[in-house]
Design a protein around this motif. Sequence first.
Motif, short mmCIF file in Angstrom:
data_model
loop_
_atom_site.label_atom_id
_atom_site.label_comp_id
_atom_site.label_asym_id
_atom_site.label_seq_id
_atom_site.Cartn_x
_atom_site.Cartn_y
_atom_site.Cartn_z
N GLU A 166 -19.79 33.06 62.71
CA GLU A 166 -20.38 32.37 63.86
C GLU A 166 -20.99 33.46 64.74
O GLU A 166 -20.31 34.02 65.60
CB GLU A 166 -19.30 31.60 64.61
CG GLU A 166 -19.81 30.67 65.68
CD GLU A 166 -20.30 29.36 65.10
OE1 GLU A 166 -21.46 29.03 65.39
OE2 GLU A 166 -19.56 28.69 64.40
N ILE B 57 -27.94 36.63 66.78
CA ILE B 57 -29.00 35.75 66.29
C ILE B 57 -30.36 36.28 66.73
O ILE B 57 -31.31 36.31 65.95
CB ILE B 57 -28.78 34.30 66.78
CG1 ILE B 57 -27.48 33.74 66.21
CG2 ILE B 57 -29.96 33.41 66.36
CD1 ILE B 57 -27.04 32.43 66.83
N ALA B 58 -30.44 36.74 67.98
CA ALA B 58 -31.70 37.29 68.49
C ALA B 58 -32.09 38.55 67.72
O ALA B 58 -33.27 38.73 67.37
CB ALA B 58 -31.57 37.60 69.98
N SER C 179 -22.99 35.67 67.53
CA SER C 179 -23.28 35.52 68.96
C SER C 179 -24.79 35.33 69.15
O SER C 179 -25.58 35.60 68.24
CB SER C 179 -22.82 36.76 69.73
OG SER C 179 -23.62 37.88 69.36
N SER C 180 -25.17 34.92 70.32
CA SER C 180 -26.60 34.74 70.60
C SER C 180 -27.35 36.06 70.49
O SER C 180 -28.50 36.10 70.05
CB SER C 180 -26.81 34.10 71.97
OG SER C 180 -26.21 34.89 72.98
N GLU C 181 -26.67 37.16 70.84
CA GLU C 181 -27.31 38.48 70.73
C GLU C 181 -27.57 38.83 69.26
O GLU C 181 -28.62 39.38 68.92
CB GLU C 181 -26.42 39.56 71.37
CG GLU C 181 -26.36 39.49 72.87
CD GLU C 181 -25.29 38.52 73.40
OE1 GLU C 181 -24.57 37.89 72.58
OE2 GLU C 181 -25.18 38.38 74.62
N THR D 192 -34.36 28.15 66.06
CA THR D 192 -33.49 27.03 66.45
C THR D 192 -34.16 25.68 66.21
O THR D 192 -33.49 24.72 65.86
CB THR D 192 -33.02 27.15 67.92
OG1 THR D 192 -34.16 27.29 68.77
CG2 THR D 192 -32.10 28.34 68.10
N SER E 119 -33.21 37.42 64.14
CA SER E 119 -34.50 36.73 64.16
C SER E 119 -35.62 37.72 64.50
O SER E 119 -36.71 37.62 63.94
CB SER E 119 -34.49 35.55 65.13
OG SER E 119 -34.33 35.98 66.46
N TRP F 144 -23.51 24.01 62.19
CA TRP F 144 -24.67 24.72 62.71
C TRP F 144 -24.80 26.08 62.02
O TRP F 144 -25.88 26.48 61.60
CB TRP F 144 -24.55 24.88 64.23
CG TRP F 144 -25.64 25.69 64.82
CD1 TRP F 144 -25.62 27.01 65.09
CD2 TRP F 144 -26.95 25.24 65.19
NE1 TRP F 144 -26.82 27.42 65.61
CE2 TRP F 144 -27.65 26.35 65.68
CE3 TRP F 144 -27.58 24.01 65.14
CZ2 TRP F 144 -28.96 26.25 66.14
CZ3 TRP F 144 -28.88 23.93 65.60
CH2 TRP F 144 -29.56 25.03 66.09
N ARG F 145 -23.67 26.79 61.89
CA ARG F 145 -23.74 28.14 61.31
C ARG F 145 -24.20 28.11 59.87
O ARG F 145 -24.84 29.04 59.40
CB ARG F 145 -22.41 28.85 61.47
CG ARG F 145 -21.29 28.32 60.64
CD ARG F 145 -20.03 29.16 60.79
NE ARG F 145 -19.02 28.70 59.88
CZ ARG F 145 -17.87 28.20 60.25
NH1 ARG F 145 -17.56 28.11 61.52
NH2 ARG F 145 -16.99 27.81 59.34
N LEU G 109 -36.61 33.01 68.68
CA LEU G 109 -35.42 32.16 68.75
C LEU G 109 -35.80 30.69 68.77
O LEU G 109 -35.12 29.86 68.15
CB LEU G 109 -34.59 32.50 69.98
CG LEU G 109 -33.72 33.74 69.87
CD1 LEU G 109 -33.03 34.02 71.21
CD2 LEU G 109 -32.69 33.60 68.78
#
Length: 118
Positions: free
Chosen positions: A68, A74-75, A70-72, A89, A78, A26-27, A85
């Motif tokens: 890898e 990635i946010a 974190s969601s933070e 995704t 993006s 995924w990464r 997001l």
Amino acid sequence: MADIVPFPRAPRPSRRPRPSDPEPLWRQLLGDQLRRRRHEREETLTETAEKAGVSPQYLSEVERGLKEPSSEMIAAISGALETSLIELTSAVADDLRSTVAPATAVVSAGRAVFALAA
């Protein structure tokens, strides 16, 4: 001072995955997608990293699939690329679907055996 002219990048050759190929991580697909979007915006690592509040080195490692995030993170990245997001995704999921052959279940002697569909 001379202008810097970007060298055009050749598109990556597309090939159909072989059954022996491991699934991409995924990464790695996320990093490819982030890099693609950054290049479409004609931004440097430093410009995008500044907007996202991360270091250029960290962004480079994310784009190369080495981190890898974190969601933070990635946010933040993006957002710096002015995408959502869900758009990001969804694009990564589409990339994953296109690189992995669908598995089909085959029942053999009462056990489910998975084989790659052609």
